[in-house]
Design an enzyme around this catalytic site. Structure first.
Site, PDB file in Angstrom:
ATOM      1  N   ASP A   1     -60.626  70.432  55.108  1.00 34.14           N
ATOM      2  CA  ASP A   1     -59.483  69.559  54.896  1.00 34.14           C
ATOM      3  C   ASP A   1     -59.044  69.002  56.253  1.00 34.14           C
ATOM      4  O   ASP A   1     -58.950  69.728  57.250  1.00 34.14           O
ATOM      5  CB  ASP A   1     -58.331  70.335  54.243  1.00 34.14           C
ATOM      6  CG  ASP A   1     -57.255  69.409  53.681  1.00 34.14           C
ATOM      7  OD1 ASP A   1     -57.084  69.387  52.456  1.00 34.14           O
ATOM      8  OD2 ASP A   1     -56.583  68.713  54.488  1.00 34.14           O
TER       9      ASP A   1
ATOM     10  N   VAL B   1     -55.226  62.735  46.026  1.00 26.46           N
ATOM     11  CA  VAL B   1     -56.542  62.104  45.876  1.00 26.46           C
ATOM     12  C   VAL B   1     -57.028  62.352  44.450  1.00 26.46           C
ATOM     13  O   VAL B   1     -57.193  63.511  44.039  1.00 26.46           O
ATOM     14  CB  VAL B   1     -57.554  62.670  46.900  1.00 26.46           C
ATOM     15  CG1 VAL B   1     -58.904  61.988  46.739  1.00 26.46           C
ATOM     16  CG2 VAL B   1     -57.035  62.505  48.337  1.00 26.46           C
TER      17      VAL B   1
ATOM     18  N   HIS C   1     -60.628  68.081  43.008  1.00 25.02           N
ATOM     19  CA  HIS C   1     -61.059  68.923  44.121  1.00 25.02           C
ATOM     20  C   HIS C   1     -60.322  70.248  44.064  1.00 25.02           C
ATOM     21  O   HIS C   1     -59.174  70.326  43.613  1.00 25.02           O
ATOM     22  CB  HIS C   1     -60.811  68.229  45.467  1.00 25.02           C
ATOM     23  CG  HIS C   1     -59.409  67.736  45.639  1.00 25.02           C
ATOM     24  ND1 HIS C   1     -58.959  66.558  45.083  1.00 25.02           N
ATOM     25  CD2 HIS C   1     -58.347  68.257  46.286  1.00 25.02           C
ATOM     26  CE1 HIS C   1     -57.693  66.385  45.387  1.00 25.02           C
ATOM     27  NE2 HIS C   1     -57.280  67.409  46.107  1.00 25.02           N
TER      28      HIS C   1
HETATM   29  P1  AMP Z   1     -54.309  66.895  47.011  1.00 27.34           P
HETATM   30  O1  AMP Z   1     -54.766  65.603  46.373  1.00 27.34           O
HETATM   31  O2  AMP Z   1     -52.847  67.015  47.187  1.00 27.34           O
HETATM   32  O3  AMP Z   1     -54.870  68.108  46.310  1.00 27.34           O
HETATM   33  O4  AMP Z   1     -54.869  66.968  48.483  1.00 27.34           O
HETATM   34  C1  AMP Z   1     -55.766  66.085  49.052  1.00 27.34           C
HETATM   35  C2  AMP Z   1     -56.202  66.732  50.328  1.00 27.34           C
HETATM   36  O5  AMP Z   1     -57.207  65.925  50.912  1.00 27.34           O
HETATM   37  C3  AMP Z   1     -55.095  66.873  51.381  1.00 27.34           C
HETATM   38  O6  AMP Z   1     -54.955  68.268  51.714  1.00 27.34           O
HETATM   39  C4  AMP Z   1     -55.593  66.046  52.561  1.00 27.34           C
HETATM   40  O7  AMP Z   1     -55.299  66.629  53.808  1.00 27.34           O
HETATM   41  C5  AMP Z   1     -57.085  65.992  52.299  1.00 27.34           C
HETATM   42  N1  AMP Z   1     -57.775  64.825  52.830  1.00 27.34           N
HETATM   43  C6  AMP Z   1     -57.423  63.528  52.706  1.00 27.34           C
HETATM   44  N2  AMP Z   1     -58.323  62.724  53.303  1.00 27.34           N
HETATM   45  C7  AMP Z   1     -59.278  63.538  53.825  1.00 27.34           C
HETATM   46  C8  AMP Z   1     -60.479  63.328  54.551  1.00 27.34           C
HETATM   47  N3  AMP Z   1     -60.890  62.102  54.899  1.00 27.34           N
HETATM   48  N4  AMP Z   1     -61.213  64.403  54.938  1.00 27.34           N
HETATM   49  C9  AMP Z   1     -60.808  65.653  54.597  1.00 27.34           C
HETATM   50  N5  AMP Z   1     -59.689  65.916  53.898  1.00 27.34           N
HETATM   51  C10 AMP Z   1     -58.927  64.889  53.515  1.00 27.34           C
END
Ligand code: AMP
Length: 115
Positions: free
Chosen positions: A35, A102, A106
């Site tokens: 992350d 996102v 995941h």
């Molecule tokens: P969520 O949708 O709340 O479960 O979390 C999305 C996660 O994706 C967050 O913890 C972000 O820090 C992570 N995130 C967003 N963009 C990226 C990226 N390019 N690479 C790695 N992690 C990411």
């Protein structure tokens, strides 16, 4: 958004290797990467790679994609065991109200142990 709609999230770009990510494990089914904004010493994200396994959120699970969360959990379990991580949290954020940012399903794997 429904999973049947054409979607392109940042995780689609990561799966296609169009943008860099810190990948720690990959096989035919799953990608595990760090992350970008870690909330624990080890904070990994697991996503399904196959197009037919794509689902945006637990909210949008169907009969066809119901196996995906379990597959991600099994991969997390195996990966953690291999790395000697014996205590961790597995989390799905579900929908905007659940803090999901996102919309590409995941699994968060967080541990106080370093990788
Ligand atoms: P969520 O949708 O709340 O479960 O979390 C999305 C996660 O994706 C967050 O913890 C972000 O820090 C992570 N995130 C967003 N963009 C990226 C990226 N390019 N690479 C790695 N992690 C990411």
């Amino acid at each position: 958004m429904k999973s049947t709609m054409i979607e392109d999230t940042i995780f689609h770009k990561i799966v296609r290797k169009e943008i860099p990510s810190d990948i720690v494990y990959e096989d035919d089914e799953v990608l595990i990467f760090k992350d970008i904004n870690p909330k624990a010493p080890t904070h990994l994200l697991l996503i399904a790679k196959k197009e037919e396994d794509f689902v945006s959120s637990i909210i949008d699970l169907t009969e066809e994609t119901a196996h995906v969360p379990l597959m991600l959990i099994r991969k997390a379990q195996k990966f953690a065991k291999e790395k000697g991580i014996d205590g961790y949290k597995l989390t799905f954020h579900v929908g905007e109200g659940g803090g999901q940012l996102v919309f590409y399903l995941h699994l968060h794997l967080m541990s106080q142990q370093e990788l």
